[in-house]
Motif scaffolding. Structure first.
Motif, short mmCIF file in Angstrom:
data_model
loop_
_atom_site.label_atom_id
_atom_site.label_comp_id
_atom_site.label_asym_id
_atom_site.label_seq_id
_atom_site.Cartn_x
_atom_site.Cartn_y
_atom_site.Cartn_z
N ALA A 98 0.84 -1.20 0.00
CA ALA A 98 0.00 0.00 0.00
C ALA A 98 0.88 1.24 0.00
O ALA A 98 0.67 2.18 -0.77
N THR B 59 1.37 4.26 -2.81
CA THR B 59 1.24 5.66 -2.44
C THR B 59 2.45 6.44 -2.93
O THR B 59 2.33 7.54 -3.45
N ASN C 197 -31.05 -12.06 13.49
CA ASN C 197 -31.44 -11.22 12.35
C ASN C 197 -32.96 -11.09 12.26
O ASN C 197 -33.50 -10.00 12.10
N TYR D 266 -35.34 -7.84 12.40
CA TYR D 266 -36.28 -7.36 11.38
C TYR D 266 -37.63 -7.08 12.01
O TYR D 266 -38.26 -6.06 11.75
N VAL E 166 -0.45 11.89 -1.75
CA VAL E 166 -1.47 10.97 -1.27
C VAL E 166 -1.33 10.71 0.23
O VAL E 166 -2.31 10.64 0.96
N SER E 167 -0.07 10.58 0.69
CA SER E 167 0.08 10.25 2.11
C SER E 167 -0.39 11.42 2.99
O SER E 167 -1.00 11.19 4.03
N ILE F 120 -5.85 4.05 -4.13
CA ILE F 120 -4.40 4.10 -4.28
C ILE F 120 -3.73 3.23 -3.23
O ILE F 120 -2.74 2.56 -3.48
N GLN F 121 -4.30 3.21 -2.02
CA GLN F 121 -3.71 2.43 -0.95
C GLN F 121 -4.24 1.00 -0.87
O GLN F 121 -4.15 0.36 0.18
N LEU F 122 -4.82 0.55 -1.94
CA LEU F 122 -5.25 -0.84 -2.10
C LEU F 122 -6.46 -1.26 -1.27
O LEU F 122 -6.76 -2.45 -1.18
N THR G 189 -24.06 -20.18 3.59
CA THR G 189 -24.83 -19.10 4.22
C THR G 189 -24.78 -17.82 3.39
O THR G 189 -25.29 -16.80 3.81
N GLN H 51 -28.01 -15.98 2.58
CA GLN H 51 -28.57 -15.41 3.80
C GLN H 51 -27.87 -14.10 4.13
O GLN H 51 -28.52 -13.11 4.49
N ASN H 52 -26.54 -14.09 3.99
CA ASN H 52 -25.79 -12.87 4.30
C ASN H 52 -26.17 -11.74 3.36
O ASN H 52 -26.34 -10.59 3.77
N PHE I 85 -28.94 -11.39 1.76
CA PHE I 85 -30.29 -10.98 2.13
C PHE I 85 -30.24 -10.02 3.31
O PHE I 85 -30.86 -8.96 3.30
N HIS I 86 -29.44 -10.40 4.30
CA HIS I 86 -29.33 -9.57 5.49
C HIS I 86 -28.79 -8.17 5.15
O HIS I 86 -29.30 -7.16 5.63
N ILE J 163 -31.56 -6.10 3.56
CA ILE J 163 -32.57 -5.66 4.52
C ILE J 163 -31.99 -4.54 5.38
O ILE J 163 -32.66 -3.53 5.65
N ILE K 14 -33.56 -0.83 5.90
CA ILE K 14 -33.95 -0.32 7.21
C ILE K 14 -33.23 0.97 7.54
O ILE K 14 -33.85 1.94 8.00
N HIS L 254 -34.71 3.78 5.63
CA HIS L 254 -35.95 4.24 6.23
C HIS L 254 -35.69 5.10 7.45
O HIS L 254 -36.24 6.19 7.61
N ASN L 255 -34.80 4.60 8.33
CA ASN L 255 -34.52 5.35 9.55
C ASN L 255 -33.91 6.71 9.25
O ASN L 255 -34.27 7.71 9.88
#
Lengths: 270, 523
Positions: A114, A118, A258, A262, B249-250, B284-286, B457, B460-461, B463-464, B467, B471, B474-475
């Motif tokens: 990195a 830079t 989860n 919800y 950049v630094s 730039i810093q990956l 999974t 599922q992740n 989907f989470h 959602i 949310i 909305h908030n």
């Protein structure tokens, strides 16, 4: 001793390749430079003074590399940076690209990619410069995995743009070897010893045997190295048979958390 | 001291001014638009006053929103008149602004001035009798200066070095004045003023742009101490732009680490700009994944009007490169958005080369578009894509063949030797690009069975994540709804006011142009 005398002595010592002497003079010069207000370059100082200070620092960097003094090297590189800024209006130093190239190589050998990028961003037209192109090529090959090209570049004398590069590249040998060993362990199930020696660039059988013993999970029998254990150990962190049940439990728990989350959110909305 | 000098300068300036005013009157007689513009500017003053008395920055924002439109309509005549009538005689800004407007004004219509002189002198006297302002609201002061600067920048030939230098001197004067005020109601105007100050410096070339860094940093410190969030936000983005323009950049990364961007206070446009710069630093810093998140957020936050096309182009370019660097292929539709299509052509070619995994084609594309990519500042990022091209190639091969010899891989990917191919494949396996093993003795790569993603999974992740996004959206929208202060108590009053305002508006529309109601707003 005055600054000028010290400077002359330092340059002489450097030209005679007397690097122990340079390392004793350099701190003295730095103190004198600080006294003369030249450590941090400003437009207030005369151009000649700045040029002299820059030259001494440049040689200091090269001397440090010969002494393999990495901490001092980092400090000097940081100190010399301001001397290269365009605002000073100094004529461009012919050593600038060489030093930048060396610093880039140092970053590559420490695997600080990195930081490497830079630095690279601040340099213009880097690829067309002999000194800068070398570390850039190395980094590219390391990233894509062409380790044989890297190996050639860091072991054959003719490839180095200047002798200082060779010294910095020494540490790269170990970096490359450890990179390869990790790759090999995950890519093969087992490997004959002679092939492994070839892959890891060892010249004698004894060296590779020692190396194998140092690696956790590598086993040697009948002239073959087997990595099954290493692979299992690497995988074990994530999904060993024993922990799979745990994993299942945690996924169930996460699912429940989860869903409850919800429900709560929907309730607040309604 | 300065006051004294100004006083002694006054007579000379006055002569100029009266000439200028005469011009103004002339134009007025010819076309009623000058009056209208003056009217509009004064309307803005009224809003600013309201903003101050109600502590409500929305009025200021409204004024600033109208600035681009106003900028196109104002002319020297109306500006002169407004400046003359709003500034107290002793104010130092007055002369500077008048002089600067005058500079262009003379060029505008030297010839027309001749005959009307005697007549207009009289008018001028009457006018100045009518309006002897003793003080000026700081907000109005800064706004007028801002307007003049913006107007100057819009003049023909403003980008010539000499003119730019002149405008910068005007801007510097405004900035100096700004420092003396410490009023929260000024924040939004100050932020805008700093923006133009930096813009002028940038137009003058890189050396003058880097020279203002310390001024900007100083201003940032002041703004932070005063909790002036809007100026803070504006300055942070300006400094980042400054650093990135000179490839520091630094330093930019350090600045980001050491400051906290006032996310909630800043306007969306500033937020978008900040995110874009963050994304560039991270790329730039990956830190590709965070860079991608930020640049996507920047694109979403950016104003979706035709004015922001430049920003959207730059952001989309970065987003495409970062997405490629992460190993994904951007959606084809991105390249064919009507406003972006042309500027994205080089990136489309790059993406094509990466998708196919052909190194030769990739190098060819690079050579072809080198200039464009360098101009965009993405060339070094694109260079890093080389390894992705190789990885994509390997992935395609591992998906297509269950078993393939290293020699074939080497041939297809244009790698130097079979040995290279072996290392490259081994690295790809370690990096998790493909799931395979190598048999060294027989020299082939054996792919493992592709895992069914629905048994993991992963869905599922995902989907989470979705959602969670909904949310929080909305908030956030609930949180950002705004209600008036003490709304319940002044319900009736505000309703009345609103009705009044509406009536005013209606009459204005009906009558079209008259400057009748500007009396209500006069200072």
């Amino acid at each position: 001793m005055s600054l000028q005398q010290l400077g002359i002595e330092f340059v002489e010592a450097f030209q005679n390749a007397d690097y122990t002497k340079t390392s004793t003079i350099l701190p003295k010069i730095k103190i004198e430079l600080a006294r003369a207000g030249l450590m941090v370059p400003t437009n207030a100082s005369s151009k000649q003074d700045l040029l002299a200070a820059r030259q001494v620092l440049e040689l200091g960097v090269l001397a440090c590399i010969h002494n393999r003094d990495e901490d001092e090297l980092n400090r000097l590189v940081a100190q010399i940076r301001p001397f290269y800024s365009k605002e000073l209006g100094l004529p461009r130093s012919e050593n600038e690209n060489k030093l930048n190239g060396l610093y880039l190589l140092l970053l590559v050998s420490k695997n600080e990619i990195a930081e490497f990028h830079t630095e690279l961003e601040t340099l213009e037209n880097a690829e067309n410069d002999e000194y800068l192109a070398y570390p850039i090529r190395l980094e590219r090959w390391l990233m894509e995995g062409s380790y044989d090209k890297v190996w050639k570049a860091i072991t054959q004398k003719s490839q180095f743009p200047s002798p200082e590069f060779a010294i910095l590249a020494e540490s790269l040998v170990y970096t490359v070897r450890s990179e390869i060993s990790v790759c090999v362990a995950s890519a093969y199930e087992s490997l004959p010893l002679s092939n492994a020696r070839h892959l890891l660039f060892f010249s004698t059988n004894q060296e590779i045997i020692d190396f194998v013993h140092e690696q956790p999970g590598w086993e040697l029998h009948d002239g073959r190295i087997s990595f099954t254990k290493a692979a299992a150990a690497a995988d074990g962190d994530y999904m060993d048979d024993g922990s799979a049940i745990n994993g299942e439990n945690s996924t169930t728990e996460r699912l429940i958390a989860n869903t409850l989350g919800y429900a709560q959110q929907i309730e607040t909305i309604i | 001291m300065t006051e004294d000098i100004n006083m002694s300068d006054k007579p000379a300036v006055d002569v100029e001014t009266s000439g200028g005013l005469a011009e103004g009157e002339n134009v007025e007689a010819g076309e009623p638009s000058t009056l209208l513009v003056i009217d509009d500017i004064k309307h803005n003053f009224a809003y600013l006053e309201k903003a101050v008395s109600n502590f409500d920055p929305r009025f200021t924002l409204r004024v600033l929103r109208g600035l681009p439109a106003l900028r196109k309509r104002v002319d020297s005549g109306s500006l002169l008149k407004v400046i003359e009538s709003t500034y107290p005689a002793t104010d130092s800004s007055k002369e500077i602004l008048l002089a600067s407007v005058q500079k262009y004004h003379k060029e505008d219509a030297e010839g027309a001035a001749g005959g009307a002189d005697s007549e207009s002198m009289a008018v001028d006297e009457v006018a100045s009798d009518n309006e002897p302002p003793s003080t000026i609201l700081p907000e109005v002061d800064i706004f007028l200066q801002l307007l003049v600067i913006v107007w100057l920048l819009n003049q023909e030939g403003a980008t010539e070095p000499a003119n730019l230098q002149y405008i910068q001197s005007v801007a510097e004067h405004s900035i100096n004045k700004l420092r003396h005020y410490n009023r929260r109601s000024l924040d939004y105007l100050a932020a805008k003023l700093w923006f133009y100050y930096s813009r002028i410096a940038e137009l003058q070339g890189s050396s003058s742009f880097t020279s203002i860094t310390s001024t900007l940093l100083q201003a940032l410190r002041t703004a932070t101490l005063r909790h002036d969030l809007e100026t803070q936000a504006s300055l942070i983005t300006l400094i980042l732009r400054n650093y990135l323009a000179s490839h520091k950049v630094s330093q930019a990364a350090n600045l980001v680490a050491k400051t906290s961007f006032p996310e909630s206070a800043a306007s969306n446009a500033l937020g978008a700009r900040y995110l874009y710069y963050l994304a560039r630093i991270n790329a730039i810093q990956l830190n590709y994944s965070s860079a991608f998140e930020q640049v996507t957020a920047a694109i979403r936050k950016a104003p979706q009007t035709s004015l922001a096309v430049g920003f959207l182009q730059a952001a989309n370019k970065l987003s495409i490169v970062v997405e490629l660097l992460m190993g994904d292929i951007p959606d084809r539709s991105i390249f064919f958005q009507p406003t972006l299509e042309k500027s994205l052509v080089p990136y489309f070619d790059v993406a094509k080369a990466v998708r196919i995994g052909d190194l030769a084609q990739f190098s060819e594309t690079l050579n072809k578009h080198e200039k464009a990519l360098k101009a965009d500042g993405t060339y070094t990022l694109v260079l890093r894509l080389r390894q992705n091209v190789i990885k994509t190639g390997i992935r395609i091969m591992s998906l297509t063949y269950s078993k393939i010899s290293l020699k074939d891989i080497c041939l297809r990917l244009n790698l130097g030797s079979e040995e290279s191919a072996e290392y490259v494949v081994a690295k790809a396996i370690r990096d998790g690009v493909i799931d395979a093993t190598i048999d060294h003795e027989k020299g082939y790569m054996q792919s493992k069975e592709v895992l069914d993603i629905y048994s993991t999974t992963e869905p599922q992740n995902t989907f989470h994540d979705r959602i969670k996004f909904c949310i929080s959206l909305h908030n956030d929208s609930v949180k950002s709804m705004r209600y008036l202060l003490n709304h319940h108590r002044v319900d009736l009053k505000t309703a009345e006011e609103a009705r009044e305002r509406e009536k005013e508006l209606a009459t204005e529309i009906q009558e079209g142009t008259d400057g009748d109601d500007d009396d209500d707003f006069e200072l």
